[in-house]
Design a protein around this motif. Structure first.
Motif, PDB file in Angstrom:
ATOM      1  N   LEU A  65      28.687  40.208  53.694  1.00  0.00           N
ATOM      2  CA  LEU A  65      28.194  41.429  53.056  1.00  0.00           C
ATOM      3  C   LEU A  65      27.779  41.168  51.613  1.00  0.00           C
ATOM      4  O   LEU A  65      26.748  41.671  51.144  1.00  0.00           O
ATOM      5  N   SER A  66      28.577  40.394  50.900  1.00  0.00           N
ATOM      6  CA  SER A  66      28.277  40.086  49.498  1.00  0.00           C
ATOM      7  C   SER A  66      26.955  39.345  49.388  1.00  0.00           C
ATOM      8  O   SER A  66      26.139  39.623  48.497  1.00  0.00           O
ATOM      9  N   LYS A 121      24.045  41.858  50.090  1.00  0.00           N
ATOM     10  CA  LYS A 121      23.786  42.769  48.978  1.00  0.00           C
ATOM     11  C   LYS A 121      23.229  42.040  47.763  1.00  0.00           C
ATOM     12  O   LYS A 121      22.272  42.505  47.130  1.00  0.00           O
ATOM     13  N   GLY A 162      19.629  40.909  48.526  1.00  0.00           N
ATOM     14  CA  GLY A 162      18.659  41.917  48.954  1.00  0.00           C
ATOM     15  C   GLY A 162      18.061  41.611  50.309  1.00  0.00           C
ATOM     16  O   GLY A 162      16.882  41.867  50.555  1.00  0.00           O
ATOM     17  N   VAL A 210      22.669  49.539  52.602  1.00  0.00           N
ATOM     18  CA  VAL A 210      23.992  49.251  53.157  1.00  0.00           C
ATOM     19  C   VAL A 210      24.998  50.179  52.491  1.00  0.00           C
ATOM     20  O   VAL A 210      25.135  50.192  51.262  1.00  0.00           O
ATOM     21  N   THR A 257      28.917  51.430  52.202  1.00  0.00           N
ATOM     22  CA  THR A 257      30.337  51.211  52.457  1.00  0.00           C
ATOM     23  C   THR A 257      31.175  52.393  51.989  1.00  0.00           C
ATOM     24  O   THR A 257      32.317  52.555  52.414  1.00  0.00           O
ATOM     25  N   GLU A 302      27.509  56.417  47.856  1.00  0.00           N
ATOM     26  CA  GLU A 302      26.267  55.712  48.204  1.00  0.00           C
ATOM     27  C   GLU A 302      25.353  56.482  49.148  1.00  0.00           C
ATOM     28  O   GLU A 302      24.336  55.946  49.578  1.00  0.00           O
TER      29      GLU A 302
END
Length: 429
Positions: free
Chosen positions: A354-355, A358, A361, A367, A369, A374
């Motif tokens: 995930l890191s 993100k 891009g 995305v 969470t 968000e």
């Protein structure tokens, strides 16, 4: 040794993460030994670093609430082989097989790091399934015309599609007719940047009844066993077995509560409003309203309305669409187009993926969470779909007798599994 990832294009923004993932579209309703076997084989065959599961939320594709809530099933998946779990929006889960499959594929491809999407298959023949799916895609207009004609003659959609496929001279003369192979055709037809990867289904078939001493049982058989209070520990991992003592959806009280909610929703709507639901139309609104007065259970209501033309599953989905207020107007005819990627949970490896997504891009959809912070990352339609997912969770809490405030999606956080995963090697021989 797994297939080479470098030859596979991506649906995202043209960049790729350092980690490679294999995607799976699933419901895990409940998660059993066959699912663990599939996750392990998919990882091994693809050579992937991570397994990403696009999973149905609290309502599943057969048109019913899931036996466990989405957070519990997310934890089960993470404990038993998945690294990242994302949610398939409820409007897609309650759509037809094609809409459900396309939504799951779009979510996985939109991550920008999923070169392969794996699925269980009765045949296990990826190339055969690809040939059939390619034929359907290349002959879509002719297929649709023949299907429409057959449906007006009274055939259900599956039978109409099989007839159209045969008339047009599809590969091997007949469309694959086993449940997982049928769904596999929908997955493959929806793929734009990923490659399909079939894993031969192990053990019981999709709708098979319980088999004594079998380590691999069908999900439907396990649900029947759970409903009867029978021991399922021989066919599921420990986490599923431990959770099976609390299954309010499958109790007589839970089923009665669901029926009352559905009946109230049907009685509160006009026939025209019901016909605007994605599974409605052709007078089903009037029929459903008439039938709900005399039916004594949800099964009796669905069975009364179903016919040779309208399958049990279609009517079941229609009931859930009425309950949740899902109409064609609400979904804007885009049931298979997700507007965001909602994260339900991850392991340490999944968090790393995930890191990377993100930071680089890579994803072509926002995305999310934390829906409280968000939600505005997505557009107006996305926010409406997100609100519908939250509402579906509230209804699920209502029918299971849980505290809606405590279990609201606004209070739930992604499930994080950092400890060592369960020892499942003995299940994956």
């Amino acid at each position: 040794m797994g297939p080479a990832f470098s030859s596979v294009p991506f649906f995202g923004k043209g960049k790729r993460t350092g980690m490679k993932a294999v995607g799976i579209i699933a419901e895990y309703n409940p998660l059993h030994n066959g699912h663990i076997y599939h996750m392990k084989k998919a990882r091994d065959l693809s050579g992937a670093d991570t397994v990403v599961a696009a999973m149905s939320g609290n309502f599943v594709q057969r048109g019913m609430p899931a036996v466990f809530d989405k957070w519990t099933r997310t934890e089960h998946a993470l404990l038993c082989g998945a690294d990242l779990v994302i949610e398939i929006p409820v409007i897609s889960c309650l759509g037809n097989a094609g809409q459900y499959a396309e939504s799951g594929v779009r979510l996985l491809e939109s991550l920008g790091c999923v070169p392969y999407i794996s699925f269980g298959s009765e045949s296990g023949k990826t190339e055969y399934l690809k040939a059939a799916a390619d034929f359907i895609r290349e002959n879509r207009k002719a297929m649709d015309a023949l299907i429409a004609e057959a449906v007006t003659e009274g055939l259900s959609f599956p039978r109409a599609r099989a007839k159209a496929y045969s008339l047009l001279g599809g590969p091997l003369g007949a469309i694959p007719d086993s449940p997982n192979d049928i769904l596999a055709l929908e997955y493959i037809s929806a793929m734009r940047s990923s490659e399909p990867l079939a894993v031969t289904r192990k053990g019981a078939g999709y709708h098979d009844a319980y088999e004594d001493s079998g380590r691999y049982q069908s999900a439907s058989a396990l649900r029947d066993m759970m409903r009867s209070g029978l021991d399922i520990s021989g066919a599921v991992p420990g986490c599923t077995a431990d959770s099976s003592s609390d299954i309010p959806v499958l109790t007589a009280e839970g089923e009665a509560r669901l029926f009352d909610l559905v009946r109230y929703a049907v009685m509160s709507r006009s026939p025209e409003w019901i016909d605007d639901c994605p599974s409605g139309g052709e007078g089903l609104g009037n029929l459903l309203k008439r039938s709900c007065r005399d039916a004594c259970s949800l099964d009796e209501l669905i069975s009364t309305v179903k016919s040779k033309r309208y399958t049990y599953t279609r009517i079941s989905r229609l009931c859930m669409q009425v309950l949740l207020g899902i109409t064609r107007t609400v979904c804007d005819w885009k049931m298979s187009e997700p507007a965001y990627i909602r994260v339900l949970g991850f392991t340490g490896r999944g968090q790393q993926l995930l890191s990377e997504i993100k930071a680089g891009g890579f994803a072509s959809l926002p995305v999310i969470t934390n829906i409280n912070k968000e939600a505005d990352l997505t557009d107006d339609r996305g926010q409406k779909l997100l609100e519908l997912d939250v509402y579906a969770s509230d209804i699920y809490s209502l029918l299971t007798g849980r505290d809606m405030g405590r279990y609201s999606d606004h209070r739930q956080k992604p499930v994080i599994v950092r400890e060592e995963k369960e020892k499942t090697a003995n299940l994956c021989d």
